[in-house]
Scaffold this active site. Structure first.
Site, PDB file in Angstrom:
ATOM      1  N   GLU A   1      19.041 -21.393 -16.410  1.00 27.31           N
ATOM      2  CA  GLU A   1      19.958 -20.268 -16.271  1.00 27.31           C
ATOM      3  C   GLU A   1      19.516 -19.037 -17.053  1.00 27.31           C
ATOM      4  O   GLU A   1      19.815 -17.909 -16.643  1.00 27.31           O
ATOM      5  CB  GLU A   1      21.363 -20.686 -16.724  1.00 27.31           C
ATOM      6  CG  GLU A   1      22.081 -21.604 -15.768  1.00 27.31           C
ATOM      7  CD  GLU A   1      22.403 -20.920 -14.445  1.00 27.31           C
ATOM      8  OE1 GLU A   1      22.756 -19.727 -14.449  1.00 27.31           O
ATOM      9  OE2 GLU A   1      22.270 -21.578 -13.410  1.00 27.31           O
TER      10      GLU A   1
ATOM     11  N   SER B   1      69.918 -56.829 -37.016  1.00 29.23           N
ATOM     12  CA  SER B   1      69.700 -57.483 -38.321  1.00 29.23           C
ATOM     13  C   SER B   1      68.311 -57.232 -38.888  1.00 29.23           C
ATOM     14  O   SER B   1      67.939 -57.846 -39.895  1.00 29.23           O
ATOM     15  CB  SER B   1      69.913 -58.997 -38.170  1.00 29.23           C
ATOM     16  OG  SER B   1      71.251 -59.278 -37.799  1.00 29.23           O
TER      17      SER B   1
END
Length: 682
Positions: free
Chosen positions: A85, A342
């Site tokens: 590129e 509990s």
């Protein structure tokens, strides 16, 4: 002489003009800086502790813009991208003069544009502020490229390009494309994958592999040919790469949907990703387990699971609902305030042991008792008479727990938890003071806070916040935390909890040498709305919850039946992570185990105790009956010589007296040893 003075004046004038131009350019640059905001908005990503993708969140318009992480990107791909590129990317200042001259000469020769001059920096500038491609726009693009080069390093510009580059549809960035098309991060890419990622940004829609496979294949072939021509790749390797199938788009991973989404949203905008403490392998095993449990418990049931590594408080797994397809499945139930039933009782006993109010063998009455305007009952509405604190916790008896909480003081109990960062929430704002009902789940708590408490039990009574990220885990490992209770008290509680009745089909952990030494407690809220189980095993604290997201009641699903089997299943899944089961040492065996191992000791009758007077909840076969309890192996029960059957659901011996009167209750163990009690039923 005059000639010299004139030349000097011209030089000074030129320098002034040059300085003025430079000042003007700097002023213009300051007045019109490049807009970097688009690059700053990226999809937050949550990774597991080893870097495995958990979940990401989209940005505007549902776009997946995953910020590039060059440290986790294939270096060969980066080198090839630059060479194809922008071969002179490493030295130009945003605009490549050689490429500009070449492009201008080619255009003049052919009468049209035949080659581009865009550098990676110019492409990045265009991605930051998209615009139509005109000559004026190209000049602006070149200016912006110079501005970017003045502000950012080459590596930052490359990362910005790989974050914004389009890859078709709503995908932006090489990471998003790699995950969507190849199913993995771009840390390691095949030659074919590299070529496709280089080709796509130039025409992302025309070459989109999931819609235009032929165009994608042709574009990939062109890049591979360029690699061969520039000696980046051999012809045989290129042919092999071209033979790779064109990928289809796949969905992004969504492990730990609730927790990973929460952590991704909280991640700083400057970070490419957040490294969580979650273990993806364990999470992947637990999510189907949670979904299976939720389906088995009804169409509206959901499930939550937390697994915490005690040493660092790292949350290794977090299941929020057991499936987004469940009613309310999008709600993270690990954060929801629910009744623990509990499950807080071990803290009550731990504080009582710590304060010297009781010891494991302290005798406590389990008899009808009123505390001001509060009168608790045991879950089965049966009282056992005098029992030890150990037995009361093992069998989760309510009156002894409330008795101890009354001695401790409910406000003191609540304050101790708050000091450790655990918040209890009363169901009504009118309840200003903590009441004794919190011993039985009268206040709300999150599963996360419950995990904090059980991790404290496993860490010698020291409480610390949960660590959701690796950074948090390092801090927790060095933190001294908050002492909830002394180590001796925490150890006594865990030893008792290891003697609790295991779920159906499981051997008690204290008697199993190959399995984890599980210390656990269950909880069931009023109306069976919440089924909770929490425990400590193999260096981990585990907390699970099942129920409905809307808090609706469920028929008869207790913590022991609906949550405890899941707790043991989760512990089984932790074993592959390397946890080691704690070996049983005879000198440190739990008290109940010592009693069982004594030669000739025989069974120990817990309920009904000898000489007790018991109020029956009814008489005859249709009555609720009395649940009998004893310590021992292979127990058989008899009343006046007649055998007592076991409940077909829970397996517990249930005695339904025919009428008031005196009875002789006997229990016989597998070795024929016997214990008896003479009781009066009224």
């Amino acid at each position: 002489m005059k000639g010299r003075e004139g030349a000097a004046r011209r030089i000074v004038l030129a320098l002034i003009v040059l300085l003025a131009v430079e000042v003007a350019l700097v002023a213009l640059d300051a007045a019109f800086p490049p807009d970097l905001s688009r690059g700053a908005r990226s999809s937050p990503v949550a990774l597991d502790r080893r870097g495995v993708w958990l979940r990401a969140l989209p940005v505007e318009n549902g776009r997946w813009r995953i910020r590039a992480d060059l440290e986790r990107t294939d270096p060969v791909f980066l080198a090839r991208l630059e060479r194809i590129e922008d071969a002179r990317f490493g030295w130009h200042m945003g605009v490549d003069p050689v490429a500009v001259v070449r492009a201008a000469a080619s255009a003049a020769l052919h009468g049209r544009v035949t080659s581009g001059a865009s550098t990676l920096t110019m492409q990045t500038a265009r991605l930051l502020t998209p615009h139509r491609r005109t000559l004026a726009a190209k000049l602006i693009e070149m200016t912006r490229a110079v501005q970017l080069e003045a502000r950012l390093s080459k590596r930052q510009i490359l990362a910005l390009y790989l974050t914004l580059a389009p890859y078709g549809g709503n995908l932006e960035g090489a990471r998003a494309a790699s995950l969507a098309y190849f199913g993995h991060e771009p840390a390691s890419l095949t030659n074919g994958e590299q070529a496709l990622l280089i080709a796509l940004p130039q025409s992302p829609e025309a070459r989109r592999p999931d819609r235009r496979a032929a165009a994608a294949r042709a574009a990939r072939a062109a890049v591979l040919a360029r690699m061969v021509r520039d000696h980046m790749l051999g012809a045989a390797e290129a042919a092999e790469a071209q033979a790779e199938p064109i990928p289809r788009r796949i969905a992004f991973p969504t492990l730990a949907w609730h927790a990973a989404g929460e952590l991704a949203r909280a991640a700083p905008a400057s970070q490419a990703s957040v490294i969580t403490a979650i273990d993806a392998d364990l999470q992947r095993r637990l999510e189907p387990l949670a979904a299976q449990t939720a389906r088995a418990q009804g169409a509206e049931a959901v499930v939550a699971i937390l697994v915490v590594e005690i040493a660092s408080r790292s949350v290794r797994a977090a299941v929020g609902s057991g499936g987004l397809d469940r009613p309310g499945g999008w709600i993270d139930m690990t954060r929801a305030l629910r009744s623990p039933g509990s499950a807080l009782k071990p803290m009550i006993y731990g504080f009582a042991f710590d304060d010297g109010l009781a010891a494991p063998d302290t005798q406590i009455d389990d008899i009808p008792r009123r505390f001001a305007d509060y009168q608790p009952q045991d879950f089965d509405r049966v009282f056992r008479g005098r029992v030890t604190a150990r037995e009361a916790l093992i069998y989760s008896l309510n009156v002894p727990a409330v008795t101890l909480l009354d001695r401790i003081g409910a406000p003191v109990f609540e304050a101790k938890l708050q000091g450790a960062g655990v918040r209890l929430v009363r169901p009504k704002a009118a309840f200003r003071d903590a009441g004794l009902a919190l011993a039985l789940g009268g206040e709300g708590i999150t599963l996360r806070d419950l995990a904090v408490l059980y991790a404290a039990l496993g860490d010698g009574g020291v409480a610390k916040p949960l660590a959701w990220t690796q950074d948090d885990a390092h801090l927790r490992a060095r933190s001294s935390g908050v002492r909830l209770m002394r180590a001796a008290a925490a150890r006594q509680v865990l030893d008792i909890l290891r003697e609790a009745p295991a779920p159906k089909g499981r051997a008690p952990s204290a008697l199993t040498r190959g399995g984890p030494a599980m210390a656990f407690k269950t909880g069931t809220s009023y109306g069976f709305r919440d089924a909770v189980a929490a425990g400590v095993a193999g260096g981990y604290a585990i907390a699970v919850w099942t129920g409905r997201a809307d808090g609706g009641a469920r028929g008869g699903l207790t913590g022991h039946d609906a949550a405890l089997p899941l707790l043991f299943d989760v512990a089984d899944q932790i074993a592959p992570m390397g946890s080691v089961a704690r070996p049983i040492r005879p000198r440190s065996a739990p008290l109940a185990l010592q009693r069982l191992s004594r030669t000739g000791a025989g069974p120990r009758l817990i309920f009904p105790p000898d000489g007790a007077t018991v109020a029956a909840p009814g008489f005859g076969p249709a009555s609720r009956g009395l649940a009998l309890a004893a310590g021992g192996e292979g127990l058989a029960w008899y009343v006046d010589g007649a055998p007592i059957p076991r409940d077909p659901v829970g397996g517990q011996p249930i005695w339904r007296p025919a009428a008031p009167g005196f009875y002789r209750v006997a229990v016989i163990d597998a070795d024929g040893r016997r214990a008896e009690a003479r009781v009066r039923i009224k």
